[in-house]
Design a protein around this motif. Structure first.
Motif, PDB file in Angstrom:
ATOM      1  N   ILE A   1       6.291  11.386  -0.390  1.00 16.12           N
ATOM      2  CA  ILE A   1       6.505  10.852   0.958  1.00 16.12           C
ATOM      3  C   ILE A   1       7.723  11.497   1.604  1.00 16.12           C
ATOM      4  O   ILE A   1       7.680  11.953   2.753  1.00 16.12           O
ATOM      5  CB  ILE A   1       6.676   9.320   0.903  1.00 16.12           C
ATOM      6  CG1 ILE A   1       5.347   8.656   0.530  1.00 16.12           C
ATOM      7  CG2 ILE A   1       7.188   8.779   2.249  1.00 16.12           C
ATOM      8  CD1 ILE A   1       5.470   7.171   0.217  1.00 16.12           C
TER       9      ILE A   1
ATOM     10  N   ILE B   1       0.995  10.027   5.707  1.00 15.97           N
ATOM     11  CA  ILE B   1       1.775   8.799   5.787  1.00 15.97           C
ATOM     12  C   ILE B   1       0.886   7.632   6.228  1.00 15.97           C
ATOM     13  O   ILE B   1       0.970   6.519   5.686  1.00 15.97           O
ATOM     14  CB  ILE B   1       2.962   8.973   6.749  1.00 15.97           C
ATOM     15  CG1 ILE B   1       3.862  10.131   6.287  1.00 15.97           C
ATOM     16  CG2 ILE B   1       3.760   7.687   6.868  1.00 15.97           C
ATOM     17  CD1 ILE B   1       4.444   9.947   4.890  1.00 15.97           C
TER      18      ILE B   1
ATOM     19  N   LEU C   1      -1.400   6.632   3.303  1.00 16.86           N
ATOM     20  CA  LEU C   1      -0.677   5.882   2.277  1.00 16.86           C
ATOM     21  C   LEU C   1      -0.295   4.497   2.779  1.00 16.86           C
ATOM     22  O   LEU C   1      -0.254   3.538   2.004  1.00 16.86           O
ATOM     23  CB  LEU C   1       0.573   6.654   1.846  1.00 16.86           C
ATOM     24  CG  LEU C   1       0.308   7.913   1.014  1.00 16.86           C
ATOM     25  CD1 LEU C   1       1.608   8.658   0.752  1.00 16.86           C
ATOM     26  CD2 LEU C   1      -0.369   7.552  -0.308  1.00 16.86           C
ATOM     27  N   GLY C   2      -0.018   4.394   4.065  1.00 13.77           N
ATOM     28  CA  GLY C   2       0.288   3.089   4.629  1.00 13.77           C
ATOM     29  C   GLY C   2      -0.872   2.130   4.464  1.00 13.77           C
ATOM     30  O   GLY C   2      -0.688   0.956   4.097  1.00 13.77           O
TER      31      GLY C   2
ATOM     32  N   SER D   1       0.666  -0.252   1.401  1.00  9.08           N
ATOM     33  CA  SER D   1       1.625  -1.187   1.999  1.00  9.08           C
ATOM     34  C   SER D   1       1.474  -2.618   1.504  1.00  9.08           C
ATOM     35  O   SER D   1       2.455  -3.344   1.362  1.00  9.08           O
ATOM     36  CB  SER D   1       1.507  -1.150   3.529  1.00  9.08           C
ATOM     37  OG  SER D   1       2.019   0.071   4.027  1.00  9.08           O
TER      38      SER D   1
ATOM     39  N   PHE E   1       6.914   1.054  -1.506  1.00  7.05           N
ATOM     40  CA  PHE E   1       6.194   2.030  -0.689  1.00  7.05           C
ATOM     41  C   PHE E   1       6.140   1.584   0.770  1.00  7.05           C
ATOM     42  O   PHE E   1       6.316   2.388   1.684  1.00  7.05           O
ATOM     43  CB  PHE E   1       4.777   2.237  -1.223  1.00  7.05           C
ATOM     44  CG  PHE E   1       4.694   3.192  -2.378  1.00  7.05           C
ATOM     45  CD1 PHE E   1       5.050   4.519  -2.229  1.00  7.05           C
ATOM     46  CD2 PHE E   1       4.253   2.764  -3.616  1.00  7.05           C
ATOM     47  CE1 PHE E   1       4.974   5.415  -3.290  1.00  7.05           C
ATOM     48  CE2 PHE E   1       4.176   3.644  -4.690  1.00  7.05           C
ATOM     49  CZ  PHE E   1       4.538   4.966  -4.522  1.00  7.05           C
ATOM     50  N   ARG E   2       5.870   0.296   0.994  1.00  8.77           N
ATOM     51  CA  ARG E   2       5.778  -0.197   2.373  1.00  8.77           C
ATOM     52  C   ARG E   2       7.065   0.090   3.137  1.00  8.77           C
ATOM     53  O   ARG E   2       7.038   0.583   4.271  1.00  8.77           O
ATOM     54  CB  ARG E   2       5.500  -1.707   2.383  1.00  8.77           C
ATOM     55  CG  ARG E   2       5.257  -2.268   3.794  1.00  8.77           C
ATOM     56  CD  ARG E   2       5.645  -3.714   3.892  1.00  8.77           C
ATOM     57  NE  ARG E   2       7.065  -3.922   3.682  1.00  8.77           N
ATOM     58  CZ  ARG E   2       8.010  -3.653   4.576  1.00  8.77           C
ATOM     59  NH1 ARG E   2       7.692  -3.133   5.755  1.00  8.77           N
ATOM     60  NH2 ARG E   2       9.286  -3.876   4.300  1.00  8.77           N
TER      61      ARG E   2
ATOM     62  N   ARG F   1       9.436   2.338   2.518  1.00  5.04           N
ATOM     63  CA  ARG F   1       9.680   3.768   2.714  1.00  5.04           C
ATOM     64  C   ARG F   1       8.778   4.329   3.822  1.00  5.04           C
ATOM     65  O   ARG F   1       9.230   5.107   4.670  1.00  5.04           O
ATOM     66  CB  ARG F   1       9.434   4.521   1.403  1.00  5.04           C
ATOM     67  CG  ARG F   1       9.838   6.005   1.439  1.00  5.04           C
ATOM     68  CD  ARG F   1      11.357   6.199   1.557  1.00  5.04           C
ATOM     69  NE  ARG F   1      12.061   5.597   0.450  1.00  5.04           N
ATOM     70  CZ  ARG F   1      12.306   6.201  -0.718  1.00  5.04           C
ATOM     71  NH1 ARG F   1      11.924   7.445  -0.912  1.00  5.04           N
ATOM     72  NH2 ARG F   1      12.960   5.564  -1.672  1.00  5.04           N
ATOM     73  N   LEU F   2       7.526   3.936   3.816  1.00  2.00           N
ATOM     74  CA  LEU F   2       6.598   4.405   4.837  1.00  2.00           C
ATOM     75  C   LEU F   2       6.997   3.884   6.218  1.00  2.00           C
ATOM     76  O   LEU F   2       6.904   4.604   7.213  1.00  2.00           O
ATOM     77  CB  LEU F   2       5.173   3.962   4.494  1.00  2.00           C
ATOM     78  CG  LEU F   2       4.575   4.635   3.250  1.00  2.00           C
ATOM     79  CD1 LEU F   2       3.367   3.854   2.749  1.00  2.00           C
ATOM     80  CD2 LEU F   2       4.196   6.078   3.542  1.00  2.00           C
ATOM     81  N   ASP F   3       7.464   2.652   6.279  1.00  2.00           N
ATOM     82  CA  ASP F   3       7.905   2.093   7.554  1.00  2.00           C
ATOM     83  C   ASP F   3       9.101   2.858   8.099  1.00  2.00           C
ATOM     84  O   ASP F   3       9.213   3.082   9.312  1.00  2.00           O
ATOM     85  CB  ASP F   3       8.265   0.607   7.382  1.00  2.00           C
ATOM     86  CG  ASP F   3       8.582  -0.060   8.704  1.00  2.00           C
ATOM     87  OD1 ASP F   3       7.752   0.026   9.637  1.00  2.00           O
ATOM     88  OD2 ASP F   3       9.664  -0.668   8.823  1.00  2.00           O
TER      89      ASP F   3
END
Length: 200
Positions: free
Chosen positions: A57, A105, A108-109, A113, A119-120, A122-124
């Motif tokens: 990511i 992204i 993966l979200g 998430s 992960f949620r 970091r993606l946010d």
């Protein structure tokens, strides 16, 4: 140096495989095999598969941020011209993979998430950085008189990011750029036009 190069190669190949088939379906051995790295050496580079996923990511986000910087800081384009270039790049990416991958992204979200707070979060963070770039672009467009002075740039930036991610998902399922083209058309004709009420 060799260790860093190998780690970077694993991340690159991991990103390709994850984009094609998802994080959970991507096995560590498949990544090692494609990279030509001996099996069993994965944990020399990453403490866990989650650590590996976060590295993917971060690497993708860094590379994409460089692309966004080149687009949104292009002095030869007006602010709205930069926004159109952003959409052009997205369509070109979708065509290059024959509508198979979309946004890593975003993918993966959708997948992770609800399953992992790490992960949620970091993606946010990544999405929020992209949204800030859109806010800045819209504020420049407002200052340049390209859009209404009453435009709520933060609300519209969030709408653009969310809508564009959805358009990419539909492009994947329809195997067509039409959803992405339709989104851009509605945005520019009905939300960025100075002749219609501004988004508030």
């Amino acid at each position: 140096m060799k260790t860093q190069a190998t780690r970077d190669k694993l991340i690159q190949i991991g990103a390709e495989l994850i984009a094609e088939q998802g994080f959970n379906a991507t096995g560590i051995n498949a990544v090692l095999s494609r990279a030509g790295v001996p099996k069993g050496s994965f944990y020399h580079y990453f403490s866990s598969k989650e650590d590996f996923g976060l590295a993917v990511i971060d690497a993708f986000a860094e590379q994409y941020d460089d692309r966004l910087a080149a687009i949104f800081h292009d002095p030869e384009l007006t602010p709205l011209g930069r926004l159109r270039r952003y959409f052009d790049a997205g369509r070109a990416d979708m065509l290059s993979c024959d509508h198979a991958r979309g946004c890593l992204i975003g993918n993966l979200g959708q997948e992770l998430s609800s399953r992992s707070e790490v992960f949620r979060a970091r993606l946010d963070q990544v999405f929020r950085r992209w949204e800030r770039r859109l806010v800045a672009c819209l504020e420049e467009a407002r200052a340049a008189g390209e859009v209404s002075e009453d435009l709520d740039t933060e609300v519209l930036a969030g709408f653009i990011l969310t809508g564009w991610q959805g358009a990419m998902l539909r492009a994947k399922t329809t195997k067509s750029l039409a959803p992405m083209e339709s989104f851009e058309q509605v945005l520019f004709r009905h939300m960025l036009s100075r002749e219609v009420p501004a988004v508030t």
